[in-house]
Write a protein that holds these residues in place. Sequence first.
Motif, short mmCIF file in Angstrom:
data_model
loop_
_atom_site.label_atom_id
_atom_site.label_comp_id
_atom_site.label_asym_id
_atom_site.label_seq_id
_atom_site.Cartn_x
_atom_site.Cartn_y
_atom_site.Cartn_z
N SER A 1 0.83 -1.20 0.00
CA SER A 1 0.00 0.00 0.00
C SER A 1 0.87 1.25 0.00
N LEU B 1 5.20 6.62 -3.25
CA LEU B 1 6.21 7.22 -2.38
C LEU B 1 7.56 6.58 -2.67
N ARG C 1 -1.12 -6.41 -9.32
CA ARG C 1 0.19 -5.97 -8.81
C ARG C 1 1.12 -5.59 -9.94
N ILE D 1 0.34 -2.17 -11.33
CA ILE D 1 0.78 -1.00 -10.57
C ILE D 1 2.28 -1.09 -10.23
N LEU E 1 4.11 -3.33 -8.65
CA LEU E 1 4.62 -3.92 -7.42
C LEU E 1 5.33 -5.24 -7.71
N ASN F 1 6.72 5.85 -10.08
CA ASN F 1 6.14 6.62 -8.98
C ASN F 1 5.21 7.73 -9.46
N ARG G 1 2.04 6.12 -10.50
CA ARG G 1 1.25 5.70 -9.32
C ARG G 1 0.45 6.87 -8.74
N HIS G 2 0.97 8.09 -8.89
CA HIS G 2 0.20 9.23 -8.39
C HIS G 2 -1.10 9.41 -9.17
N TYR H 1 -5.19 2.73 -5.43
CA TYR H 1 -5.08 1.28 -5.23
C TYR H 1 -5.75 0.92 -3.91
N ILE I 1 -6.98 -2.38 -1.46
CA ILE I 1 -6.91 -3.84 -1.31
C ILE I 1 -7.88 -4.32 -0.25
N GLY J 1 -7.85 -3.07 3.22
CA GLY J 1 -7.63 -1.63 3.22
C GLY J 1 -6.18 -1.23 3.19
N GLY J 2 -5.31 -2.05 3.82
CA GLY J 2 -3.89 -1.74 3.84
C GLY J 2 -3.58 -0.39 4.45
N LEU J 3 -4.38 0.01 5.44
CA LEU J 3 -4.11 1.30 6.08
C LEU J 3 -2.93 1.18 7.04
N ALA K 1 0.23 10.91 0.70
CA ALA K 1 0.83 11.18 -0.62
C ALA K 1 0.80 12.68 -0.94
N ARG L 1 -8.22 7.55 0.52
CA ARG L 1 -6.78 7.63 0.31
C ARG L 1 -6.45 7.42 -1.17
#
Lengths: 519, 246
Positions: free
Chosen positions: A426, A432, B45, B48, B50, B71, B74-75, B79, B81, B84-86, B99, B147
């Motif tokens: 994430s 970043l 993945r 994006i 990864l 990068n 990606r902005h 994304y 998941i 949430g991947g918080l 970000a 987010r």
Amino acid sequence: MKLKKDYKLIIMYNSTFNMVRCRSSVLHYLLCFSIICSVMVPFQLQAQSAQDEMIIIGSKLFTESVILGEIATQLAEHGDIETDYYSQLGGTRILWNALREGDIDAYPDYTGTLIQEIIQDSSIQHMDELRQRLVKFNVEITQPLGFNNTYALGMREKHAKRLGIETISDLRNHPELKHGYSNEFMNRGDGWKGLREIYQLSPDEVTGLDHDLAYRGLESGGIDVIDLYSTDAEIDYYNLKVLEDDLHFFPEYQAVFVYRSELKDKSPTAVKVLNQMAGTIPEPQMINMNARVKLDQIPAQEVASDFIRHTFDIETEVKATGLWQRLWVNTLDHLYLVGISLGLAILIAIPLGIIAVKVPVIENTVLGVVGVLQTIPSLALLVFMIPLFGIGALPAMAALFLYSLLPVVRNTHSGIKNIPTPTMESAYALGLPKTVVLKKIELPLAMPTILAGIKTSAVINVGTATLGALIGAGGYGQPILTGIRLDSVPLILEGAIPAALLALAVQGLFDLIEKQLSN
Amino acid sequence: MISAHNISKSFDENQVLKQISLEIPQGSTVSLIGPSGCGKSTLLRIMIGLVKADTGSVRYNETEISESNINSIRHNIGYVIQEGGLFPHLTNAQNIALAANYLGWAASRIQERIEQLRELVNIESDILERQPEHISGGQRQRISLMRALMLDPEYILMDEPLGSIDPLVRYELQNDLKRIFRELNKTVVLVTHDLGEAAFLGDTIALMRAGKIIQRGDIKTIMEAPANRFVEEFITAQRSPLADLK
Ligand SMILES: Nc1ncnc2c1ncn2[C@@H]1O[C@H](COP(=O)(O)OP(=O)(O)O)[C@@H](O)[C@H]1O
Ligand SMILES: [Mg+2]
């Protein structure tokens, strides 16, 4: 020098205090703390100010050596020479190497020891010949101080009488007797090794132990035969039989001061002072001084000062230090060792841990190397540092530094590595860069684990730092060392209790930080 | 437009994606559906950046992704998941603003944008100051969506965003998602294993099996003309409560 230490402590104190208050930026404070600590290292290094004449005196671990060093120190100070005294620095090897390296300028030793242990040629008979042989080391000796402190073997008087033992040769018929020898005696050519060969001794049981504990063991019956110095105060006190050296194995051990030839140029007055002591200490006087320090528990400074007054008619200043003052000084020394070594370790270990995660090729190497460091016994690591850093606080800090690395490196590594993959993905998915992810996500998430590592390091460090006294670093180990030498429980506690309390305090401090961090 | 072309990927001996190509027209939503382990997440993945594909390329509006531009691309992608991947150490608001903060947005602009998104995703403002672990799963997905939308990206990739949400909340979220996609006119890839959800949210459906796309089309085409037996079985395997009543 003392002033600088105080200043340092205040800064260290402030930064630790701030760390507790601001949980949001623990990392910054850790960094500040580490940097401040490490910036202080050079202060210590340049501490020896350039004064006209100065001398650094050392002494071995036993009382007689401490008294002789003290006498020389007081005489030198009286002669307006800037004097440093490393008391109870270690055994012969450590003192000799420290002398060769220039960490100390002079220390008291014995002709027999120099011949047998240093030059290792027992054919040397005369002082002049010994002097000759020392030239190549750039080392000189004074005239004999006045007494011969040879090795001897001793038993309880009654016990020896009952078994009819008079001479060392008589021991051959009693292999059942338990022998307990000081560690140095055990390993020296002019000690047990040579003795057992010449006298053909093969006892069933031989143990090595500290010389000052040997008398206790003898008295309690735990051991039957010990090595003695002929000027030991305990011979009379414990009613011991000194066995006759009927085969004349033990050489003469005339006490002398050993000093670097360089000292004659650097500080001629100091050399004069050392030579002034020649011939002034007859054997009974030395036995008496040993007895006053060891048995009557009078501080060595005071005994030395009394001797100087009687012999030279000089009043020297005895700095009587009270318990609280000693505690204060030891605490400063101890915090100094711990603070700098730990600060530097944190500064190096966190990046090392990060590198270990980020560069898989060297991951195992980094973890392996710091892991191996941890397996080296702390005492050995301390001694390994002497050739590199000499004696005093620096080698102790170096050893403590190496010792403190592993828990922090390992926890930094695992703290980052254990962050769940979805969390990391994430973070990267937000676009970043790696450095930002490290700073904003990985380090904060790993911080509790890293802190736990630092806590472990700090607690280990506080405990291990007590060993620093063995190589002249001071700290809480100093009273423990003296306490063992003087067989004084209060002195041992004077070091052991604050060391334990400091460890608890460090633990508490980090528990507090952890708690702050988690809410 | 997103176009993935000729993507293959193996993990050791296990070939997970087999020369997959997938195009998503600008402003449309494709639902990626298929059995567990068929490679849906891996494909996302790769899209994006990864995971690096063994072969093939991924383009966003003709720009192929690479190490150097990933990068900034990606902005332009949101994304989301499953869980949430918080980031647990940050408040929800800090999660959302991360970000934008990095890109140097002014605090007022960030504030404004968060407020706008808060209304869009329908969440109370006091939730924003809490940590992710102190809110419900449905709320977490809304925060995660905020987010993802923070930088107003053109593209959204979602990997089973409602996978672990209970049915009632899920129903509500599906409605909200559909509304948001339509309002914002985003280009979306949504991974799901629920055919109903796929049909409801996707303009088209791409059905995957064992690293390949078996059929691509709207729900009507797939239902009426399944490409093969597997598709047919996949459709009938979706249980309707009404069917059992008969
Ligand atoms: N990082 C990885 N390493 C090894 N195997 C992986 C990895 N990621 C996914 N796989 C394997 O790839 C296959 C597809 O996984 P995934 O893309 O997550 O499927 P789905 O999302 O469709 O359930 C699975 O067999 C999984 O075990
Ligand atoms: Mg998946």
